[in-house]
Write an enzyme that holds these catalytic residues in place. Sequence first.
Site, short mmCIF file in Angstrom:
data_model
loop_
_atom_site.label_atom_id
_atom_site.label_comp_id
_atom_site.label_asym_id
_atom_site.label_seq_id
_atom_site.Cartn_x
_atom_site.Cartn_y
_atom_site.Cartn_z
N GLU A 135 0.70 -1.13 -0.10
CA GLU A 135 -0.12 0.00 -0.01
C GLU A 135 1.03 1.29 -0.15
O GLU A 135 2.00 1.38 0.73
CB GLU A 135 -0.71 0.12 1.24
CG GLU A 135 -0.16 0.16 2.46
CD GLU A 135 -0.97 0.58 3.51
OE1 GLU A 135 -1.30 1.88 4.08
OE2 GLU A 135 -1.60 -0.15 4.38
N LYS A 164 -7.86 -3.77 10.83
CA LYS A 164 -6.56 -3.21 10.88
C LYS A 164 -6.60 -2.73 12.43
O LYS A 164 -7.21 -1.48 12.49
CB LYS A 164 -6.22 -2.18 9.95
CG LYS A 164 -4.97 -1.21 10.52
CD LYS A 164 -4.82 -0.12 9.40
CE LYS A 164 -4.10 0.71 9.61
NZ LYS A 164 -3.76 1.86 8.64
#
Length: 208
Positions: free
Chosen positions: A39, A128
Amino acid sequence: MLRDYLTDLPLIAILRGLKPENAEAVGNVLVDAGFRLIEVPLNSPDPFHSIAILAKAMPPNVLIGAGTVLDPNDVNGVRDVGGKLIVMPHADLDVIRRAKELSLVCTPGVATPTEAFAALKAGADAIKIFPAEATPPQIVKAWRAVLPQDAIVLPVGGIRPDTMKAYVEAGANGFGLGSALFTPSMPVEEIGRNARAFATAWQALRKG
């Protein structure tokens, strides 16, 4: 879909501060070390350009996307340059829903069980736990007792090769890796060494 990328090495490389001119070289050393999830946070320099480069240059079995996605409209931008992963530091349900409308993988950040359940209900592919420094393994274990069994839990924040074991024993499925893996000032060779150290540590946990 996300589980396919997590099978061999469930570690997400967070490339905060990555510059487009370094994107392909950094991506290559990560993939060589076994990474399959990358990412580029949107508060990096020209992040959409970097995502586009990675999406084009990396093998098809690597999931490329954006972190620090704060606006649903940015989800469209990530999709338009070839990104397929949306990661956030928070649990914005509008961002989650937009990602799922576009058939993208979405991993929102959560800090409480309430946020975790809301994110999963909105369609999140994983949660997350952020920041992991504020959520020690014993808290993750408590969360695991109430979360759906198939929920994917990924602590992020301050993770190092030597701190993964306690989280895995508590029920973590993988991790997001930041400055212990990559900083913009690191030479590519150092990033590669860090990536291999994390991969080696994970494989040791799996064998253990």
